[in-house]
Design an enzyme around this catalytic site. Sequence first.
Site, short mmCIF file in Angstrom:
data_model
loop_
_atom_site.label_atom_id
_atom_site.label_comp_id
_atom_site.label_asym_id
_atom_site.label_seq_id
_atom_site.Cartn_x
_atom_site.Cartn_y
_atom_site.Cartn_z
N ASP A 30 0.85 -1.19 0.00
CA ASP A 30 0.00 0.00 0.00
C ASP A 30 0.88 1.25 0.00
O ASP A 30 1.88 1.32 0.73
CB ASP A 30 -0.92 -0.02 1.23
CG ASP A 30 -2.08 0.95 1.10
OD1 ASP A 30 -3.23 0.49 1.00
OD2 ASP A 30 -1.84 2.18 1.12
N ILE A 31 0.50 2.23 -0.78
CA ILE A 31 1.30 3.45 -0.92
C ILE A 31 1.27 4.28 0.37
O ILE A 31 2.18 5.09 0.62
CB ILE A 31 0.79 4.29 -2.12
CG1 ILE A 31 1.86 5.19 -2.67
CG2 ILE A 31 -0.49 5.06 -1.79
CD1 ILE A 31 1.55 5.76 -4.05
N HIS A 99 -10.15 -5.52 -3.37
CA HIS A 99 -8.82 -5.72 -2.77
C HIS A 99 -8.97 -6.13 -1.31
O HIS A 99 -9.86 -5.68 -0.61
CB HIS A 99 -7.94 -4.46 -2.88
CG HIS A 99 -8.59 -3.19 -2.40
ND1 HIS A 99 -9.49 -2.49 -3.16
CD2 HIS A 99 -8.46 -2.50 -1.23
CE1 HIS A 99 -9.90 -1.43 -2.49
NE2 HIS A 99 -9.28 -1.41 -1.30
P1 5GP Z 1 -9.82 1.23 0.24
O1 5GP Z 1 -10.04 2.45 1.08
O2 5GP Z 1 -10.45 1.36 -1.13
O3 5GP Z 1 -10.20 -0.05 0.94
O4 5GP Z 1 -8.26 1.11 0.07
C1 5GP Z 1 -7.56 1.65 -0.98
C2 5GP Z 1 -6.08 1.59 -0.61
O5 5GP Z 1 -5.34 1.81 -1.79
C3 5GP Z 1 -5.67 2.65 0.40
O6 5GP Z 1 -5.12 2.00 1.57
C4 5GP Z 1 -4.63 3.48 -0.35
O7 5GP Z 1 -3.55 3.89 0.47
C5 5GP Z 1 -4.18 2.53 -1.44
N1 5GP Z 1 -3.74 3.19 -2.66
C6 5GP Z 1 -4.39 4.22 -3.30
N2 5GP Z 1 -3.72 4.57 -4.41
C7 5GP Z 1 -2.63 3.76 -4.48
C8 5GP Z 1 -1.54 3.64 -5.42
O8 5GP Z 1 -1.45 4.35 -6.43
N3 5GP Z 1 -0.62 2.69 -5.16
C9 5GP Z 1 -0.68 1.89 -4.07
N4 5GP Z 1 0.30 0.99 -3.92
N5 5GP Z 1 -1.69 1.96 -3.17
C10 5GP Z 1 -2.65 2.88 -3.37
#
Ligand code: 5GP
Length: 111
Positions: A30-31, A99
């Site tokens: 995760d970034i 994810h």
């Molecule tokens: P959600 O909130 O949709 O469950 O999680 C999305 C996750 O994707 C977040 O933890 C966010 O930090 C991660 N994320 C968003 N954009 C990117 C990216 O460009 N690269 C990576 N490696 N992670 C990302």
Amino acid sequence: MSDCLFCKIVAGEIPADIVHQDDQVVVFRDINPKAKVHLLVIPRIHVTGLNGINSEHDALMAHMLRLLPELAAREGLETGFRTIINTGKGGGQEVFHLHIHLLGGDDLPGF
Ligand code: 5GP
Ligand code: ZN
């Protein structure tokens, strides 16, 4: 999905720190990590989230779940790990490509 961030990572159009990939999934860091280890396990195919899965995805879902303890072991998470799947805007989902978050490396607080 041409405008999907995670499809772009699968396609290699956006860089990611990939730790595992196979014919069904890609796993990367995760970034914006919320723990010492924070991986995202995503399917190669575009599925919006848990609300988008059906019986055609049974084998994929089983594969993703079975991979989690293997990934945790490879990351040295001997004492355990946390998995999270945010679903929909109300569930805090920000990227609408299925994810599984895999977190660990510290003793995580109770949920
Ligand atoms: P959600 O909130 O949709 O469950 O999680 C999305 C996750 O994707 C977040 O933890 C966010 O930090 C991660 N994320 C968003 N954009 C990117 C990216 O460009 N690269 C990576 N490696 N992670 C990302
Ligand atoms: Zn996608």
